[in-house]
Design an enzyme around this catalytic site. Sequence first.
Site, PDB file in Angstrom:
ATOM      1  N   LYS A  82      -7.070  12.607  -7.073  1.00 49.47           N
ATOM      2  CA  LYS A  82      -6.788  11.305  -6.460  1.00 49.47           C
ATOM      3  C   LYS A  82      -7.906  10.944  -5.484  1.00 49.47           C
ATOM      4  O   LYS A  82      -8.363  11.790  -4.707  1.00 49.47           O
ATOM      5  CB  LYS A  82      -5.441  11.382  -5.746  1.00 49.47           C
ATOM      6  CG  LYS A  82      -4.939  10.090  -5.131  1.00 49.47           C
ATOM      7  CD  LYS A  82      -3.550  10.300  -4.538  1.00 49.47           C
ATOM      8  CE  LYS A  82      -2.971   9.050  -3.918  1.00 49.47           C
ATOM      9  NZ  LYS A  82      -1.612   9.287  -3.374  1.00 49.47           N
ATOM     10  N   SER A  90       1.705   6.411  -4.966  1.00 50.28           N
ATOM     11  CA  SER A  90       0.337   5.895  -4.933  1.00 50.28           C
ATOM     12  C   SER A  90      -0.584   6.702  -5.840  1.00 50.28           C
ATOM     13  O   SER A  90      -1.704   6.294  -6.121  1.00 50.28           O
ATOM     14  CB  SER A  90      -0.199   5.919  -3.485  1.00 50.28           C
ATOM     15  OG  SER A  90      -0.189   7.234  -2.963  1.00 50.28           O
ATOM     16  N   SER A 121       4.844   9.690  -3.415  1.00 53.61           N
ATOM     17  CA  SER A 121       3.745   9.404  -4.341  1.00 53.61           C
ATOM     18  C   SER A 121       3.413  10.540  -5.292  1.00 53.61           C
ATOM     19  O   SER A 121       2.733  10.317  -6.292  1.00 53.61           O
ATOM     20  CB  SER A 121       2.497   9.027  -3.544  1.00 53.61           C
ATOM     21  OG  SER A 121       2.758   7.930  -2.703  1.00 53.61           O
TER      22      SER A 121
END
Length: 561
Positions: A61, A135, A159
């Site tokens: 990420k 996210s 997330s």
Amino acid sequence: MPESPTTRVAAAYQRIAEVDRPEVWITLRPQSELDTEARELERRLADGAELPLAGLLLAVKDNVDVAGLPTTAACPEFAYTPTETASAVQRLTDAGALILGKTNLDQFATGLVGTRSPYGAVRHARHPEMVSGGSSSGSAVAVALGIADIAIGTDTAGSGRVPAAFHGIVGIKASLGIFPAHGVVPACADYDAVTVFAGTLDLAVTAAAIMAGPDARDPRSRTWPADVPLAGTRKLAVPHDLSPLSTEYRVAFAETLAALRHQDVQITEVDITPLLDAARLLYDGAIVAERYAAVGEFIDKGAKGLDKTVAGIISAAQHLNAHDFATDLDTLATARAQAKALLEDYDGLLLPTTTEHPTIAEVQADPLTINRRLGTYTNFCNLLDLAAVAVPGATTTDGLPFGVMVVVPTFADQIAVDLAALVTGTPAPLLVKTGVPLAVFGAHLRGQPLHWQLEDLGARFAGEITTSDAYRLTALDTTPPKPGLVRHGDGLGAPIAGELFLLSPGALGRFLADLPAPMALTSIELSDGTTVVGFACTYDAAVAATDITRYGSWPRYLRER
């Protein structure tokens, strides 16, 4: 035979071309770089290197640092190029994983939808009209599409779990600090967690075990405590009120629970209102000030690449008062005590991971309300210092993935893994590897009257064993009846059957402190030549007792005497 690293790299880039999902990536490394690294891995393997993740492909990420690759947090103007790799990621690459690149996310890790990024909305892996979940959207989709084997996410509000639920994959959010957050762009520093995605529970736990452990560069990082529990008792709590769920999710949750009941899991409905009330503090209370402390000054400069929704949430926090923050911290302390009391009689809480699966159009029409609903069951976990493992549940009536998560008290992560394995119908892998083996031969065996003592200590069954032929077994005159095991010398006894358990060091110490005479713990030699801590008794007690060595085990003596 597993694929070679070079073969796996080629397959990944072929898959990237096939699916044509550029919005998954913010930075994708050239295949030539991965080919070079794969060949070097193969050389090291040929030289005998032990690399448990050799050749597996890792997506990271893009709010987590990888040395030499830009970190953007999904905001182009925020970008910087780190010289160090985040410690959790470094541990995976040290174990042989190869980094494909940096994945898209809800900007500054603020959101559960995957649409809040100037790099594009990340579409669901199989249903592109639907949200992927945020996210950590790009990381989850990279795994769900079969591009990456494992992926790094982060999780402050859910997330690392909501995207897993939407894609039928596994997401592990360990107890806070177990995966160090060094090298992570903070969202709410006190409540941020690095997470891992994988297609199976076994692979996710393998990666998680490698990532776990403190790092001095992260002052909030923690290690497993000396009394970490290693097993539970198959007692689950579930919410009695499921009104937040869509109709399809309610049916899927009921089917998931029915499958668990068939495995003799005890399920009790409870009121989780105190947890849901605490969850609201993450965005609707003063706790959101931590988001402003992390990136608020940058957002106030008004960069072109800012997402309006994200900027609005974070900028609003600059007007909060310090006394409101203190009040919310006090409220959370009370809520943590309530959560502890709620879970006291259970191994954990089984929850739907989220409430529904919206389309991208629905989220764009109402970005705040839907996002808030999606975090109904996830937002409280980090605020209350709870761990969670998200896994697929029963498929919905309309054929979409549905996810559940096992939520457990701080450091009970292994129990969460065990319960998650029951949901997935797979063997439970070992996440916490600090256990000390303990051999038992009598009243502490499973089904025997003192086995509850091991259960209370969180002991984990590790298999059946036999001693070497140096031991003799006697029936002691105790209440309840117990055998006594005494070493006489090689060939002067017989193999005696027993069971092996794993206990935390602290639990073993408590067990020893409460051990009554004439019992003792000592080194026991097993038939495979290894030695473990195990039960024995004093020599004088054994001499005065009845020799039952010929039976070969305590249970057989009880049956046949």
